[in-house]
Design an enzyme around this catalytic site. Structure first.
Site, short mmCIF file in Angstrom:
data_model
loop_
_atom_site.label_atom_id
_atom_site.label_comp_id
_atom_site.label_asym_id
_atom_site.label_seq_id
_atom_site.Cartn_x
_atom_site.Cartn_y
_atom_site.Cartn_z
N CYS A 154 37.34 10.51 20.83
CA CYS A 154 37.09 9.50 21.19
C CYS A 154 36.76 9.77 22.18
CB CYS A 154 37.31 8.16 21.05
SG CYS A 154 37.88 8.20 18.61
N TRP B 236 35.72 8.49 16.79
CA TRP B 236 35.79 10.31 15.71
C TRP B 236 36.53 9.24 14.76
CZ3 TRP B 236 34.40 15.29 15.63
CH2 TRP B 236 35.44 15.99 14.91
N ASN C 256 40.67 4.28 23.16
CA ASN C 256 41.04 6.35 22.21
C ASN C 256 42.37 5.84 22.38
OD1 ASN C 256 37.80 6.35 23.03
ND2 ASN C 256 39.41 7.97 24.75
N GLY C 257 42.54 6.70 20.86
CA GLY C 257 44.26 6.98 20.36
C GLY C 257 44.24 5.82 19.34
N GLU D 128 38.15 38.25 15.13
CA GLU D 128 36.96 37.25 15.23
C GLU D 128 36.58 37.38 16.31
OE1 GLU D 128 39.44 33.92 13.48
OE2 GLU D 128 37.17 33.18 13.03
N HIS E 219 54.90 50.60 1.13
CA HIS E 219 54.73 50.41 0.04
C HIS E 219 52.50 50.51 -0.09
CE1 HIS E 219 57.33 48.79 -2.82
NE2 HIS E 219 57.42 47.78 -1.78
C1 F6R Z 1 38.37 31.59 11.73
C2 F6R Z 1 37.99 30.40 10.71
C3 F6R Z 1 37.01 30.11 9.07
C4 F6R Z 1 37.10 29.26 9.00
C5 F6R Z 1 37.38 29.49 7.47
C6 F6R Z 1 36.69 27.93 7.08
O1 F6R Z 1 39.05 31.29 13.19
O2 F6R Z 1 37.65 28.84 11.55
O3 F6R Z 1 37.81 31.36 9.70
O4 F6R Z 1 38.65 28.36 8.84
O5 F6R Z 1 36.05 29.89 7.67
O6 F6R Z 1 36.19 26.96 7.56
P1 F6R Z 1 36.73 25.71 7.18
O7 F6R Z 1 38.00 25.47 7.39
O8 F6R Z 1 35.53 24.80 8.20
O9 F6R Z 1 36.81 24.65 5.69
#
Ligand code: F6R
Length: 593
Positions: A2, A75, A99-100, A476, A492
């Site tokens: 929010c 939100w 907010n909160g 990533e 393994h």
């Molecule tokens: C990695 C990442 C993705 C999401 C995946 C699922 O940092 O954010 O691996 O976790 O694309 O996304 P959601 O959680 O939105 O279903």
């Protein structure tokens, strides 16, 4: 999350509120609203969705000349993202934005309903304005009525309230949620972060917890710690951090408290959202990517704590494998966005076959939430960095609480055990606070981990999915090759890759199979791999040591290790010159399979 804005002055207020709210859009919201008080007229405008919808309701409205305005982006946490639940909330002659989370709103609401007050929304916020007007019936002192109202509230809040009874001032209170008051050439401004104030206010006061009172055009200088406001908007949106991902790593301890708020009462876990919940015989957790790693962590916790048998599936696999479905099994879909195509489709398949489902999700009213039987919102606020950090942290926290909730309802744990776990939860939140010394150490260390042919992240038990998550974070954003493994699985196969070009990040908590992991690490070190140990205990064979705090439980160690892995990925990626927030080839929400 929010957002709050406010204004006292003579400028046109509708346009100003919209412009200020626009600066908070990056935080995410699902409805918005403003209230304007001028010449004894209180005008309220609210709309769901984007600010353009709110702007449409305001297109014929102008408000120049002295007056007050408050504005909010919401939100959803309590109640759906509808117009009725949007802020401001109004009683007879006063309006409030907040907010909160007000933890004791149910008690206050009940008390007011018994006095005949009718509530319009499902929010916790509405109690504030009704309580204020109710107390005002007993006193002529408006500030005292406001302060008595605030004294009744438990939880976290940043509150702005306006009332026709004193049309030259805005009442404010802050506890746990940010609130800033600024002064500019054209009046007094309020906001929940710097961005809306830049260009309007020249000086600001960042309120401290426990501060409350009122501000008019004449008493700004009585506020403590007044300082000049900087002028860079993007810097302000990132709260001064270099990247959104960094900001999101740093705010984990705050959002985790929001995740827990109102859901723990002494030795009891409360999920109001689980109405008519049926305890399952077994559970299938289904998700993608980082959310899948949270699912794996949850499977260990649910079996250990609640003694419920769990299976875990990657959604893109499960949906095509012709799975055998059991209507006594609960299907848990975990998704930050609530829109991931594979997870959504898997959920639909489970539903078609009569399975009950629970969505663990960060976005209310998302497709996955709409599809599921029950939903627990993770309350992480919007996550801007493509690499997920705080969303993962809140998923794990929610699922840990859910494991305790199931254990409690099956009487698998004594109240004192649950209380002990709740203490561990609060300590785990503390463990996610980034210590500047720790960050600095990781920053310095990262320069040794830029080359080589790849990374192994290894751990056992819940530190195995955390190893997977650490490796995913690194690949990533750094584009380096990294894999997570159970440390017991090295011999393994994977150990064939061990040589002096392999970096191993070893997750070695003292409260989870330390000696076992140590032997696995020694095997890697014997083959010349470079070892970075994350542990509270010094490991002789390690080349580098990131020292964990001396925690009482492995969950606290888990949360601190998580932060270290996130920071390590961040620092390596920054050194490689990558765009941390927008890594190549990735999107934040994967709505195609
Ligand atoms: C990695 C990442 C993705 C999401 C995946 C699922 O940092 O954010 O691996 O976790 O694309 O996304 P959601 O959680 O939105 O279903």
């Amino acid at each position: 999350m929010c957002g709050i804005v406010g204004y006292i002055g003579a400028n046109e207020k509708a346009k100003l509120m919209l412009e200020m709210l626009k600066e908070l859009e990056y935080r995410g919201y699902d409805s918005a609203g403003i209230a304007i008080l001028k010449n004894d007229t209180l005008s309220i405008f609210r709309a769901t969705g984007k600010l353009t919808n709110l702007a449409n309701t305001l297109k014929d409205f102008r408000s120049s000349g002295f007056g007050l305005a408050i504005g909010h982006t919401r939100w959803a946490t309590h109640g759906k993202p509808t117009e009725t639940n949007a802020h401001p909330h109004t009683a007879t002659f006063s309006s409030v934005i907040h907010n909160g989370i007000i933890e004791n709103y149910q008690d206050i609401k009940q008390e007011l309903e018994q006095k005949g007050i009718a509530f319009r929304s499902q929010t916790d916020t509405e109690v504030i304005v009704h309580l204020f007007e109710e107390i005002l019936k007993t006193t002529n002192d408006i500030l005292s009525a406001f302060e008595q109202t605030i004294a009744r509230l438990k939880g976290a809040y940043a509150i702005l309230l306006i009332t026709k009874q004193s049309p030259d001032r805005i009442y404010y209170a802050k506890q746990g949620s940010p609130l800033i008051i600024g002064k500019g050439k054209a009046g007094i401004y309020f906001a929940s972060s710097d961005a809306p104030l830049i260009g309007l206010a020249h000086h600001v006061s960042y309120l401290e917890d426990g501060q409350s009172g009122y501000i008019n055009c004449h008493n700004f200088e009585t506020l403590p710690n007044i300082c000049p406001l900087h002028t860079n908007k993007l810097y302000a949106q990132k709260d001064g951090f270099r990247y959104f991902m960094e900001k999101e790593i740093y705010e984990q301890h705050k959002v985790l408290l929001e995740t827990m708020m109102g859901r723990i009462d002494g030795d009891t876990i409360l999920f109001d959202e689980l109405k008519d919940f049926v305890l399952p015989q077994s559970i299938l957790l289904c998700a993608c990517g980082t959310s899948y790693h949270a699912a794996l962590v949850a499977s260990y916790l649910l079996e250990r704590i609640a003694k419920i048998k769990c299976n875990v599936a990657i959604a893109s696999e499960w949906r095509y494998r012709e799975p055998i479905m059991d209507t006594n099994e609960l299907f848990i879909a975990i998704s930050q966005s609530g829109e991931t195509a594979d997870t959504l489709e898997a959920l639909k398949i489970a539903k078609r076959h009569g399975m009950r489902s629970l969505a663990v999700c960060n976005v209310d009213n998302s497709s996955i939430v709409r599809e599921a039987t029950w939903t627990i919102l993770t309350r992480a606020g919007i996550e801007k960095g493509v690499a997920s950090t705080k969303a993962f942290a809140t998923q794990v926290m929610v699922l840990w609480m859910f494991a305790l909730y199931c254990a409690q309802h099956q009487r698998k744990l004594l109240p004192q055990d649950i209380r002990q776990q709740c203490t561990a939860m609060l300590r785990s939140v503390e463990a996610t606070k980034v210590a500047p010394k720790m960050h600095d150490k990781i920053r310095r260390l990262s320069k040794h981990y830029l080359h080589g042919h790849g990374f192994f992240f290894v751990g056992r038990d819940i530190f195995y999915p955390l190893a997977l998550e650490g490796a995913l974070k690194l690949k990533e954003i750094s584009y380096l090759h990294a894999e997570g493994y159970p440390s017991g699985d090295m011999k393994h196969g994977p150990i064939a890759l061990a040589d002096d070009g392999l970096f191993t990040i070893a997750l070695m908590p003292q409260h989870m199979l330390f000696d076992k992991t140590k032997s696995n690490i020694e095997e890697l070190a014997a083959r010349d791999a470079t070892i970075c140990a994350i542990s509270p205990i010094e490991v002789e064979v390690a080349d580098d040591w990131i020292m964990l705090g001396n925690h009482a439980s492995y969950m606290e160690e888990f949360f601190e290790t998580m932060v270290i892995l996130q920071l390590l990925a961040l620092e390596i990626s920054i050194r490689l010159g990558n765009d941390v927030d927008m890594p190549r080839n990735l999107a934040k929400s994967v709505t195609v399979e």
